[in-house]
Design a protein around this motif. Structure first.
Motif, PDB file in Angstrom:
ATOM      1  N   THR A 102       0.823  -1.210   0.000  1.00 37.47           N
ATOM      2  CA  THR A 102       0.000   0.000   0.000  1.00 37.47           C
ATOM      3  C   THR A 102       0.855   1.256   0.000  1.00 37.47           C
ATOM      4  O   THR A 102       0.446   2.279  -0.543  1.00 37.47           O
ATOM      5  CB  THR A 102      -0.964   0.039   1.211  1.00 37.47           C
ATOM      6  OG1 THR A 102      -0.199  -0.035   2.409  1.00 37.47           O
ATOM      7  CG2 THR A 102      -1.973  -1.081   1.145  1.00 37.47           C
ATOM      8  N   ASN A 103       2.041   1.200   0.609  1.00 35.56           N
ATOM      9  CA  ASN A 103       2.926   2.365   0.648  1.00 35.56           C
ATOM     10  C   ASN A 103       4.379   1.905   0.741  1.00 35.56           C
ATOM     11  O   ASN A 103       5.023   2.047   1.781  1.00 35.56           O
ATOM     12  CB  ASN A 103       2.561   3.263   1.838  1.00 35.56           C
ATOM     13  CG  ASN A 103       3.221   4.619   1.755  1.00 35.56           C
ATOM     14  OD1 ASN A 103       4.066   4.863   0.899  1.00 35.56           O
ATOM     15  ND2 ASN A 103       2.841   5.503   2.652  1.00 35.56           N
ATOM     16  N   PRO A 104       4.925   1.354  -0.363  1.00 31.17           N
ATOM     17  CA  PRO A 104       6.278   0.788  -0.293  1.00 31.17           C
ATOM     18  C   PRO A 104       7.363   1.816   0.013  1.00 31.17           C
ATOM     19  O   PRO A 104       8.343   1.488   0.686  1.00 31.17           O
ATOM     20  CB  PRO A 104       6.488   0.166  -1.668  1.00 31.17           C
ATOM     21  CG  PRO A 104       5.399   0.651  -2.528  1.00 31.17           C
ATOM     22  CD  PRO A 104       4.303   1.150  -1.659  1.00 31.17           C
ATOM     23  N   ILE A 105       7.197   3.041  -0.427  1.00 31.13           N
ATOM     24  CA  ILE A 105       8.234   4.054  -0.176  1.00 31.13           C
ATOM     25  C   ILE A 105       8.392   4.307   1.323  1.00 31.13           C
ATOM     26  O   ILE A 105       9.504   4.399   1.840  1.00 31.13           O
ATOM     27  CB  ILE A 105       7.910   5.358  -0.931  1.00 31.13           C
ATOM     28  CG1 ILE A 105       7.957   5.099  -2.433  1.00 31.13           C
ATOM     29  CG2 ILE A 105       8.869   6.471  -0.537  1.00 31.13           C
ATOM     30  CD1 ILE A 105       7.439   6.233  -3.277  1.00 31.13           C
ATOM     31  N   LEU A 106       7.289   4.377   2.029  1.00 27.30           N
ATOM     32  CA  LEU A 106       7.333   4.576   3.485  1.00 27.30           C
ATOM     33  C   LEU A 106       8.052   3.421   4.170  1.00 27.30           C
ATOM     34  O   LEU A 106       8.946   3.636   4.983  1.00 27.30           O
ATOM     35  CB  LEU A 106       5.907   4.702   4.041  1.00 27.30           C
ATOM     36  CG  LEU A 106       5.793   4.671   5.562  1.00 27.30           C
ATOM     37  CD1 LEU A 106       6.369   5.937   6.169  1.00 27.30           C
ATOM     38  CD2 LEU A 106       4.353   4.471   5.982  1.00 27.30           C
ATOM     39  N   TRP A 107       7.681   2.192   3.808  1.00 34.00           N
ATOM     40  CA  TRP A 107       8.281   1.030   4.464  1.00 34.00           C
ATOM     41  C   TRP A 107       9.742   0.862   4.099  1.00 34.00           C
ATOM     42  O   TRP A 107      10.553   0.458   4.933  1.00 34.00           O
ATOM     43  CB  TRP A 107       7.491  -0.237   4.144  1.00 34.00           C
ATOM     44  CG  TRP A 107       6.133  -0.231   4.771  1.00 34.00           C
ATOM     45  CD1 TRP A 107       4.938  -0.084   4.134  1.00 34.00           C
ATOM     46  CD2 TRP A 107       5.824  -0.345   6.169  1.00 34.00           C
ATOM     47  NE1 TRP A 107       3.912  -0.101   5.044  1.00 34.00           N
ATOM     48  CE2 TRP A 107       4.428  -0.261   6.301  1.00 34.00           C
ATOM     49  CE3 TRP A 107       6.599  -0.513   7.309  1.00 34.00           C
ATOM     50  CZ2 TRP A 107       3.788  -0.341   7.533  1.00 34.00           C
ATOM     51  CZ3 TRP A 107       5.960  -0.584   8.537  1.00 34.00           C
ATOM     52  CH2 TRP A 107       4.574  -0.500   8.641  1.00 34.00           C
ATOM     53  N   LEU A 108      10.108   1.170   2.839  1.00 30.69           N
ATOM     54  CA  LEU A 108      11.513   1.041   2.446  1.00 30.69           C
ATOM     55  C   LEU A 108      12.386   2.070   3.144  1.00 30.69           C
ATOM     56  O   LEU A 108      13.559   1.819   3.413  1.00 30.69           O
ATOM     57  CB  LEU A 108      11.658   1.167   0.930  1.00 30.69           C
ATOM     58  CG  LEU A 108      11.151  -0.033   0.145  1.00 30.69           C
ATOM     59  CD1 LEU A 108      11.216   0.254  -1.347  1.00 30.69           C
ATOM     60  CD2 LEU A 108      11.925  -1.286   0.486  1.00 30.69           C
ATOM     61  N   SER A 109      11.829   3.229   3.463  1.00 30.27           N
ATOM     62  CA  SER A 109      12.613   4.226   4.198  1.00 30.27           C
ATOM     63  C   SER A 109      12.907   3.744   5.614  1.00 30.27           C
ATOM     64  O   SER A 109      13.947   4.059   6.181  1.00 30.27           O
ATOM     65  CB  SER A 109      11.890   5.575   4.225  1.00 30.27           C
ATOM     66  OG  SER A 109      10.700   5.495   4.990  1.00 30.27           O
TER      67      SER A 109
END
Length: 55
Positions: free
Chosen positions: A35-42
């Protein structure tokens, strides 16, 4: 023993569970991650190389 620590010989890579314990974080489920890969990858950059976390 100290020489091994300094040279990083025989050092194991931490598993996700060990990283979670150290960081005290919440590793997302695949659906949460997608749903929000950029948030989790950060927060958890090691998930980028995990084949289970492909959306």
């Amino acid at each position: 023993m100290l020489n091994k620590i300094k040279s990083l010989n025989e050092v194991e890579t931490l598993s996700k569970v060990q990283q979670k314990i150290i960081q005290g974080g919440h590793i997302p489920t695949v659906s949460q991650f997608c749903t929000n890969p950029i948030l989790w990858l950060s927060r958890y950059p090691f998930l980028a190389n995990d084949p289970a976390y492909q959306c």
